[in-house]
Design a protein around this motif. Structure first.
Motif, mmCIF file in Angstrom:
data_model
loop_
_atom_site.group_PDB
_atom_site.id
_atom_site.type_symbol
_atom_site.label_atom_id
_atom_site.label_comp_id
_atom_site.label_asym_id
_atom_site.label_seq_id
_atom_site.Cartn_x
_atom_site.Cartn_y
_atom_site.Cartn_z
ATOM 1 N N ALA A 110 46.327 3.081 54.186
ATOM 2 C CA ALA A 110 47.431 2.142 54.407
ATOM 3 C C ALA A 110 48.590 2.487 53.490
ATOM 4 N N ALA A 111 49.754 2.729 54.087
ATOM 5 C CA ALA A 111 50.918 3.121 53.290
ATOM 6 C C ALA A 111 52.031 2.087 53.378
ATOM 7 N N GLY A 112 52.035 1.256 54.412
ATOM 8 C CA GLY A 112 53.137 0.319 54.558
ATOM 9 C C GLY A 112 52.795 -0.861 55.448
ATOM 10 N N LEU A 113 53.615 -1.901 55.325
ATOM 11 C CA LEU A 113 53.492 -3.097 56.153
ATOM 12 C C LEU A 113 54.785 -3.260 56.932
ATOM 13 N N VAL A 114 54.685 -3.607 58.208
ATOM 14 C CA VAL A 114 55.890 -3.898 58.991
ATOM 15 C C VAL A 114 55.738 -5.278 59.630
ATOM 16 N N ASP A 115 56.798 -5.717 60.314
ATOM 17 C CA ASP A 115 56.750 -6.962 61.078
ATOM 18 C C ASP A 115 56.496 -8.178 60.171
ATOM 19 N N PHE A 116 57.505 -8.515 59.374
ATOM 20 C CA PHE A 116 57.405 -9.655 58.457
ATOM 21 C C PHE A 116 57.835 -10.966 59.125
ATOM 22 N N ASP A 117 57.759 -11.037 60.466
ATOM 23 C CA ASP A 117 58.262 -12.210 61.186
ATOM 24 C C ASP A 117 57.597 -13.521 60.790
ATOM 25 N N LEU A 118 56.341 -13.458 60.390
ATOM 26 C CA LEU A 118 55.621 -14.703 60.064
ATOM 27 C C LEU A 118 55.581 -14.968 58.568
ATOM 28 N N ASP A 135 61.668 -4.577 47.340
ATOM 29 C CA ASP A 135 62.276 -3.290 46.995
ATOM 30 C C ASP A 135 62.609 -3.259 45.496
ATOM 31 N N ASP A 136 63.176 -4.347 44.998
ATOM 32 C CA ASP A 136 63.566 -4.390 43.576
ATOM 33 C C ASP A 136 62.355 -4.306 42.640
ATOM 34 N N THR A 137 61.203 -4.828 43.098
ATOM 35 C CA THR A 137 60.021 -4.761 42.232
ATOM 36 C C THR A 137 59.410 -3.358 42.228
ATOM 37 N N GLY A 138 59.861 -2.512 43.153
ATOM 38 C CA GLY A 138 59.278 -1.182 43.254
ATOM 39 C C GLY A 138 58.101 -1.123 44.217
ATOM 40 N N PHE A 139 57.863 -2.210 44.946
ATOM 41 C CA PHE A 139 56.798 -2.173 45.963
ATOM 42 C C PHE A 139 57.163 -1.123 47.004
ATOM 43 N N GLU A 140 56.232 -0.232 47.259
ATOM 44 C CA GLU A 140 56.560 0.928 48.088
ATOM 45 C C GLU A 140 56.188 0.726 49.554
ATOM 46 N N GLY A 141 55.582 -0.419 49.889
ATOM 47 C CA GLY A 141 54.972 -0.541 51.218
ATOM 48 C C GLY A 141 55.708 -1.428 52.206
ATOM 49 N N SER A 142 57.016 -1.600 52.051
ATOM 50 C CA SER A 142 57.724 -2.449 53.025
ATOM 51 C C SER A 142 59.021 -1.773 53.434
ATOM 52 N N PRO A 143 59.495 -2.059 54.651
ATOM 53 C CA PRO A 143 60.780 -1.496 55.060
ATOM 54 C C PRO A 143 61.904 -2.142 54.257
ATOM 55 N N ARG A 144 63.059 -1.489 54.218
ATOM 56 C CA ARG A 144 64.241 -2.103 53.601
ATOM 57 C C ARG A 144 65.158 -2.627 54.691
ATOM 58 N N PHE A 145 65.802 -3.753 54.393
ATOM 59 C CA PHE A 145 66.759 -4.331 55.343
ATOM 60 C C PHE A 145 68.118 -3.687 55.106
ATOM 61 N N LEU A 146 68.614 -2.961 56.124
ATOM 62 C CA LEU A 146 69.861 -2.202 55.947
ATOM 63 C C LEU A 146 71.082 -2.980 56.422
ATOM 64 N N GLY A 147 70.869 -4.081 57.150
ATOM 65 C CA GLY A 147 71.994 -4.864 57.666
ATOM 66 C C GLY A 147 71.838 -5.061 59.168
ATOM 67 N N ARG A 148 72.941 -5.467 59.816
ATOM 68 C CA ARG A 148 72.890 -5.639 61.272
ATOM 69 C C ARG A 148 73.824 -4.635 61.921
ATOM 70 N N ASP A 149 73.412 -4.167 63.116
ATOM 71 C CA ASP A 149 74.219 -3.142 63.782
ATOM 72 C C ASP A 149 75.280 -3.792 64.679
ATOM 73 N N THR A 150 76.033 -2.974 65.391
ATOM 74 C CA THR A 150 77.143 -3.511 66.202
ATOM 75 C C THR A 150 76.630 -4.414 67.322
ATOM 76 N N GLN A 151 75.346 -4.270 67.679
ATOM 77 C CA GLN A 151 74.774 -5.167 68.700
ATOM 78 C C GLN A 151 74.156 -6.416 68.075
#
Ligand SMILES: Nc1ncnc2c1ncn2[C@@H]1O[C@H](COP(=O)(O)OP(=O)(O)OP(=O)(O)O)[C@@H](O)[C@H]1O
Ligand SMILES: [Mg+2]
Length: 284
Positions: free
Chosen positions: A162-170, A62-78
């Motif tokens: 292709a506009a974005g990448l998700v699922d960075f688990d690996l 996000d800081d580099t300006g890469f537009e194709g990844s989700p942002r981590f907003l934190g953890r929810d109440t669950q």
């Protein structure tokens, strides 16, 4: 976001804005992670051992300006990880006919190239990536944090590109060649013809690999290394899947029972049998 204003990922808590949409939609199930849902403009995923390392990586991108990844907003109440929802369309488990588009393939290769450029310089500090059972390619320096799972189901497509990448688990340390080749393996795809997805039987892997190579920008040397690197990656992938099936069970064990090991071995044999024509297609 300005990093100075960012709460450290381990203590980042997601608080919905007043009036924020809260409708829940279940996302298409992948192979391993159960319970991925969309809530309004967010994705909620179970918190996992790699979550905080991934969160730091997403902050960096996000800081580099890469537009194709989700942002981590934190953890929810669950306790779930909350990420921004990336609007668009992902391929199904058996990629649909629209996924065969050459323009889409070009845009995937370019997006991966931009990811690698953006990733350069990132080194996890507070939260290292958990070691994987087998390093992707133990003979290479593994100096670049990469996505490592850029399948059709993990790329978000808008207007056919292709506009974005998700699922960075690996995600974790690897090399640009390994991650880009892994992407090509999924997207060309590189597999034995007997394992072709229904409707993909007539696709020409040599032609599609060349399109990918030109769009990503593999050097002459990298093009010559593709068959060898692919064969080595297949061998390591086999070991990793076998280990994960035994050690972690769940979706890994399901994939193993469904015969993923045989499919990887057939891909390896196909790469061995086609090493010369592959290099010819990439270099002529
Ligand atoms: N941030 C996001 N924005 C938009 N869609 C997403 C996002 N995260 C996930 N999705 C959608 O949900 C689907 C499943 O989510 P995800 O890929 O994260 O988990 P998974 O594939 O089930 O996990 P795994 O690959 O580890 O088995 C994705 O293929 C995509 O369609
Ligand atoms: Mg996925």
């Amino acid at each position: 976001m300005n990093p100075a204003h960012r709460v450290p990922v381990a203590s980042r808590v997601y608080t919905p804005a007043p009036g924020e949409a809260s409708d829940v939609e279940h996302m298409p199930a992948g192979d391993v992670t159960d319970g991925v849902v969309r809530v309004g403009g967010t994705i909620r995923r179970p918190h996992q051992p790699q979550s905080l390392a991934v969160a730091e990586y997403l902050d960096w991108l996000d800081d580099t300006g890469f537009e194709g990844s989700p942002r981590f907003l934190g953890r929810d109440t669950q306790g779930r990880d909350v990420l921004t929802f990336v609007p668009g369309q992902c391929a199904g488990a058996i990629p649909e006919a629209w996924v065969q588009s050459g323009d889409l393939l070009v845009s995937v290769a370019r997006l991966v190239r931009r990811l690698h450029t953006a990733s350069a310089g990132f080194a996890p500090e507070a939260h290292p990536f958990p070691p994987r059972p087998v390093r992707p390619n133990p003979t290479d320096a593994a100096g670049l944090i990469c996505h490592l799972d850029i399948t059709p189901q993990n790329v978000v497509v808008r207007d056919g590109l292709a506009a974005g990448l998700v699922d960075f688990d690996l995600a974790g340390p690897s090399t640009a060649l390994h991650d880009s080749l892994n992407t090509a393996m999924h997207w060309v795809p590189l597999r034995d013809p007997s394992d072709a997805w229904p409707g993909w039987e007539d696709q020409d892997p040599f032609h599609r690999l060349r399109i990918f190579a030109d769009a990503y920008g593999w050097t002459e040397d990298e093009r010559r290394r593709v068959p060898g690197a692919g064969i080595e990656a297949a061998a390591l992938s086999y070991e990793r899947m076998r280990h994960s099936a035994a050690a972690l069970g769940g979706g890994w064990a399901r994939m193993w029972q469904d015969g993923v090991g045989g499919q990887i071995n057939r891909r390896r044999a196909w790469l061995e049998a086609n090493a010369e024509p592959l290099v010819a297609a990439l270099t002529r």
